[in-house]
Each structure stands twice: as structure tokens, then as C-alpha cells.
Design a protein around this motif. Structure first.
Motif, PDB file in Angstrom:
ATOM      1  N   VAL A 166     -74.293 -13.638 101.229  1.00 36.49           N
ATOM      2  CA  VAL A 166     -75.296 -12.733 100.681  1.00 36.49           C
ATOM      3  C   VAL A 166     -74.938 -11.328 101.164  1.00 36.49           C
ATOM      4  N   SER A 167     -74.380 -10.523 100.277  1.00 33.96           N
ATOM      5  CA  SER A 167     -73.918  -9.198 100.689  1.00 33.96           C
ATOM      6  C   SER A 167     -73.823  -8.287  99.472  1.00 33.96           C
ATOM      7  N   GLY A 168     -73.598  -7.009  99.714  1.00 30.50           N
ATOM      8  CA  GLY A 168     -73.416  -6.056  98.623  1.00 30.50           C
ATOM      9  C   GLY A 168     -74.616  -5.932  97.711  1.00 30.50           C
ATOM     10  N   LEU A 169     -75.826  -6.024  98.251  1.00 28.89           N
ATOM     11  CA  LEU A 169     -77.037  -6.012  97.415  1.00 28.89           C
ATOM     12  C   LEU A 169     -77.488  -4.579  97.155  1.00 28.89           C
ATOM     13  N   SER A 170     -77.507  -4.194  95.882  1.00 29.77           N
ATOM     14  CA  SER A 170     -77.798  -2.806  95.512  1.00 29.77           C
ATOM     15  C   SER A 170     -79.022  -2.664  94.622  1.00 29.77           C
ATOM     16  N   SER A 222     -80.687  -2.592 101.581  1.00 31.90           N
ATOM     17  CA  SER A 222     -79.443  -1.853 101.803  1.00 31.90           C
ATOM     18  C   SER A 222     -78.232  -2.655 101.349  1.00 31.90           C
ATOM     19  N   ASP A 223     -77.263  -1.930 100.819  1.00 26.75           N
ATOM     20  CA  ASP A 223     -75.972  -2.482 100.432  1.00 26.75           C
ATOM     21  C   ASP A 223     -75.041  -2.352 101.642  1.00 26.75           C
ATOM     22  N   ALA A 264     -78.469  -0.225 115.060  1.00 20.60           N
ATOM     23  CA  ALA A 264     -77.551   0.400 114.109  1.00 20.60           C
ATOM     24  C   ALA A 264     -76.124   0.013 114.484  1.00 20.60           C
ATOM     25  N   LEU A 265     -75.277  -0.201 113.475  1.00 16.49           N
ATOM     26  CA  LEU A 265     -73.890  -0.582 113.698  1.00 16.49           C
ATOM     27  C   LEU A 265     -72.936   0.607 113.576  1.00 16.49           C
ATOM     28  N   GLU A 266     -73.433   1.706 113.023  1.00 13.92           N
ATOM     29  CA  GLU A 266     -72.687   2.948 112.949  1.00 13.92           C
ATOM     30  C   GLU A 266     -73.649   4.061 113.309  1.00 13.92           C
ATOM     31  N   PHE A 267     -73.157   5.265 113.495  1.00 15.04           N
ATOM     32  CA  PHE A 267     -74.045   6.323 113.944  1.00 15.04           C
ATOM     33  C   PHE A 267     -75.144   6.593 112.931  1.00 15.04           C
ATOM     34  N   GLN A 268     -76.380   6.649 113.424  1.00 13.31           N
ATOM     35  CA  GLN A 268     -77.539   7.003 112.612  1.00 13.31           C
ATOM     36  C   GLN A 268     -78.448   7.904 113.435  1.00 13.31           C
ATOM     37  N   SER A 280     -69.292  -4.897 104.666  1.00 12.04           N
ATOM     38  CA  SER A 280     -68.669  -4.318 105.855  1.00 12.04           C
ATOM     39  C   SER A 280     -69.343  -4.815 107.116  1.00 12.04           C
ATOM     40  N   PRO A 281     -68.567  -5.101 108.170  1.00  9.58           N
ATOM     41  CA  PRO A 281     -69.174  -5.507 109.444  1.00  9.58           C
ATOM     42  C   PRO A 281     -69.899  -4.355 110.145  1.00  9.58           C
ATOM     43  N   GLN A 282     -69.716  -3.130 109.658  1.00  3.86           N
ATOM     44  CA  GLN A 282     -70.348  -1.968 110.269  1.00  3.86           C
ATOM     45  C   GLN A 282     -71.667  -1.579 109.610  1.00  3.86           C
ATOM     46  N   GLN A 283     -72.133  -2.397 108.658  1.00 10.34           N
ATOM     47  CA  GLN A 283     -73.399  -2.115 107.989  1.00 10.34           C
ATOM     48  C   GLN A 283     -74.227  -3.383 107.875  1.00 10.34           C
ATOM     49  N   HIS A 284     -75.541  -3.194 107.722  1.00 10.75           N
ATOM     50  CA  HIS A 284     -76.469  -4.311 107.581  1.00 10.75           C
ATOM     51  C   HIS A 284     -76.861  -4.522 106.124  1.00 10.75           C
TER      52      HIS A 284
END
Length: 379
Positions: free
Chosen positions: A65-69, A359-360, A327-331, A364-368
Motif C-alpha cells: 500500500v503505497s503511492g496514494l495520491s 500523503s503520497d 518525520a523521516l526527512e526534515f520538516q 520512498s523509505p524517507q516518506q510516510h
């Protein structure tokens, strides 16, 4: 599977289970809203209710389950649906179904979207793959069919409940991607991103993520975006009625729109940089039926400002409470992510609306893959 679910405020927590379970469900009235002291407040119009990462990197029925836009309510299966945008040529274009946005659970195998001949669409490169699609917007029509916008061509296709394409709506030639079609003026990966259906089911609105090259002003302004408005005829056919101009703030794109009445929408404006993270601002637009038709305007960037619809700022989500989100990347605010889907989830008894964003993660492992549930006061 990692699961995060956080609520803020006792009165809010008591009502949110109903609010995000299904649309048009009233929740208990909340006490007076005081944004200066309300720990849930993002602005005077928006409260952050909860978030969930329950779908993040989830494996279900042999797929990720990924890439949900996108996000839409499907009454026939009493569930929320969301489309995969793209994940390479070997992965079909899916529509996932799940229940309860406060703690989502996938309810069955994803629906595969197919061409009329039964061939699955996939997330390949349109230059080499005849089955390529990049599905970004999703609306469930009153007859149960799925309207899906793809920003590859771009296109708006109608699929039956079995996932097989039934028709494709007309798109003006200038909306094609530059270099792919002779008249195309759209930037690749910045075309028909948003899609929404009005509550009465009679109007379908699609939004361009970026500006057409023909709408850039003499001074270089790229803030004029076009919305396509389709209306449903008596014989069940969709007709392109008009184009509407919407001006974003400088540097912003339009990932999604959501209709909360037959004449009003919420517009999401967003941006991202590695140094600032995600920025997400919400606006409302009312009086769409009276909005000027700009179909024949050659360059919106140089056109009179009065042609654009008036927008009302609802709030900047970077100002929301973090709700303890990681957060997995800077926010600037760790609650934020690449929110690209949005839906109205219901109306509260105090007149506010439930609004949820998804969120899409771009696979990527750096995003949720994250769902954010809000309570919003709308004009």
C-alpha cells in the motif's frame, strides 16, 4: 507495520471516531473554539484532530500500500478508496479500499484498473510504455463508476466497478504535455492532479497542478492554474462546461481539491524543499457557478485579475500541533508529509467539517503514507 494514532483534546477525541468513519455523519457539538488556547488549533479555522500511519509500508494481499495520491468515499462498499499513482511498469494501477480514517484497515485486494481490452494500466514511462498511467485524482460517481485523472497524458478516465475503462472525458489540446503533443503546454508531472465530485453528483472538477506555458505572464508569473468543470447531462454524458482560473500563492502547486458543497471547494496549495520540508496551505473557493469561463483566454498570466476566483485562506498546516508525529526527512513540523489526496469526511453539528488528507510516500523509505484528520470551519 508501524502504527501511530494521536488525538488532541477530550471533546475532540470524543467526536472524531464518528467524524472520520463515514461522510455526512454528525458528531457531538464541540465547546467554544478559542484558537489562542486550543491545543488542537492550526489556525482560527482549522483544528488538527489526529493522524495515522497505519497504512505506511503495509503489505496487503500480496502488494504494498503505497503511492496514494487521492481519497474518496465509496458508498457501495462503505469504504474509503485511494488510487496508486505509479510504481513502475511491473506494478498495475490499483485502487485500494479501507475503512476508518482514524485507524485505517484494508478490507480486500486492490482493484486493478484496466484498458477496455482488459490490459492493466501500469506506472511505466509513457515514452516507451503504451499502458503507462500516473493516477493522481479519484472521484466515485453517483452510479458507482470511478473517475480517475492521470497526469501522464493527461486524461480523465471512467472505470466500471470491475476496473475496466468505459470512457475518457475530453481534455483541451493545450493541456497536453509539451513535447508529447503538438499543442501541449503542460509541464510533465504537473498536469491534472486534483479531482472532485460535488455532493449532488452533477459536477466534476479537475485541477492543474502547474500552470500552462501559455499562461505565464510577461513578468514570469506562473501562478495562474486552470480548473476544468464538467457537468452531467440528462443522458448520463459528461460535458466540459468551462474552465476556471485559480491563482496560487507564489511558488505553490495544487495537489488536490475537494468539494464541500455544490458550489464550493477546498483547494490545497503545497510546496517542498529539502531545507524547509513540506508546506501545505488550505483555501476555500465559493460561487463556482458564477466564476468566469476563461476557456477562450489565451494567456491568463496577462489577463485581468478579476477573472480569477476569489480564495479565502483557511490556514497553514505547518502551524498545527505536531501530535507527536515522527518525520523521516526534515520538516518544520514533523506532522507534515507529501499530502496529495483530500476528502470531506462529514459535517459536525456545530457547522464545521471533517477534512482528511492522505500523503503520497512516492514509494520512498524517507516518506510516510500518512492520514491527517482535521476539523475545519468553512464559509
Amino acid at each position: 507495520m508501524r502504527k501511530n494514532l494521536v488525538f488532541v483534546g477530550a471533546a475532540v477525541a470524543a467526536s472524531v471516531a464518528l467524524l472520520v468513519a463515514q461522510p455526512a455523519t454528525a458528531s457531538p457539538a464541540r465547546p467554544g473554539h478559542h484558537p489562542a488556547t486550543d491545543p488542537a488549533a492550526c489556525s482560527s479555522s482549522i483544528d488538527a484532530i489526529s493522524y495515522s500511519d497505519a497504512l505506511n509500508k503495509l503489505e496487503a494481499y500480496g502488494a504494498e500500500v503505497s503511492g496514494l495520491s487521492s481519497l474518496a468515499w465509496d458508498a457501495r462498499q462503505n469504504a474509503w478508496v485511494s488510487a496508486l499513482d505509479n510504481n513502475g511498469q511491473t506494478t498495475p494501477e490499483y485502487v485500494w479500499s479501507f475503512r476508518n480514517l482514524s485507524d485505517p484497515k484494508v478490507i480486500h485486494a486492490p482493484l486493478i484498473l484496466r484498458k477496455p481490452n482488459g490490459t492493466p494500466y501500469d506506472g511505466g514511462n509513457i515514452a516507451t510504455d503504451p499502458n503507462a498511467a500516473d493516477n493522481e485524482g479519484l472521484a466515485v460517481l453517483k452510479d458507482g463508476d470511478y473517475a480517475v485523472s492521470s497526469e501522464t497524458e493527461p486524461s480523465i478516465r471512467i472505470y466500471g466497478r470491475n476496473g475496466v475503462q468505459k470512457e475518457s472525458l475530453p481534455i483541451p489540446a493545450r493541456f497536453g504535455v509539451t513535447g508529447l503533443t503538438p499543442q501541449g503546454q503542460a509541464t510533465s508531472n504537473a498536469t491534472l492532479e486534483g479531482l472532485t465530485l460535488t455532493p449532488n453528483g452533477k459536477t466534476l472538477i479537475a485541477s492543474m497542478e502547474g500552470a500552462l506555458s501559455g499562461d505565464v505572464s510577461t513578468s514570469g508569473d506562473v501562478n495562474s492554474h486552470r480548473l476544468l468543470v464538467y457537468t452531467l447531462g440528462k443522458r448520463g454524458q459528461w460535458t466540459l462546461e468551462k474552465q476556471i482560473e485559480y491563482k496560487t500563492d507564489s511558488g505553490m502547486r495544487i495537489p488536490e481539491i475537494a468539494a464541500y458543497s455544490n458550489d464550493a471547494i477546498i483547494v490545497e496549495e503545497a510546496a517542498w524543499t529539502a531545507t524547509t520540508g513540506n508546506e501545505v496551505n488550505l483555501f476555500s473557493v465559493t460561487g463556482l457557478s458564477k466564476a468566469a469561463d476563461v476557456s477562450r483566454v489565451t494567456n491568463l498570466g496577462n489577463a485581468p485579475a478579476r477573472l480569477a476566483v476569489h480564495k479565502t485562506a483557511l490556514g497553514d498546516l505547518v502551524n498545527c500541533p505536531t501530535l507527536g508525529a515522527p518525520a523521516l526527512e526534515f520538516q518544520q513540523n514533523p506532522l507534515l508529509d507529501n499530502f496529495e489526496g483530500m476528502a470531506i469526511t462529514g459535517r459536525e453539528r456545530n457547522g464545521r467539517y471533517g477534512v482528511s488528507l492522505i500523503s503520497d510516500d512516492n514509494n520512498s523509505p524517507q516518506q510516510h503514507t500518512r492520514i491527517l484528520n482535521l476539523s475545519v470551519k468553512l464559509p
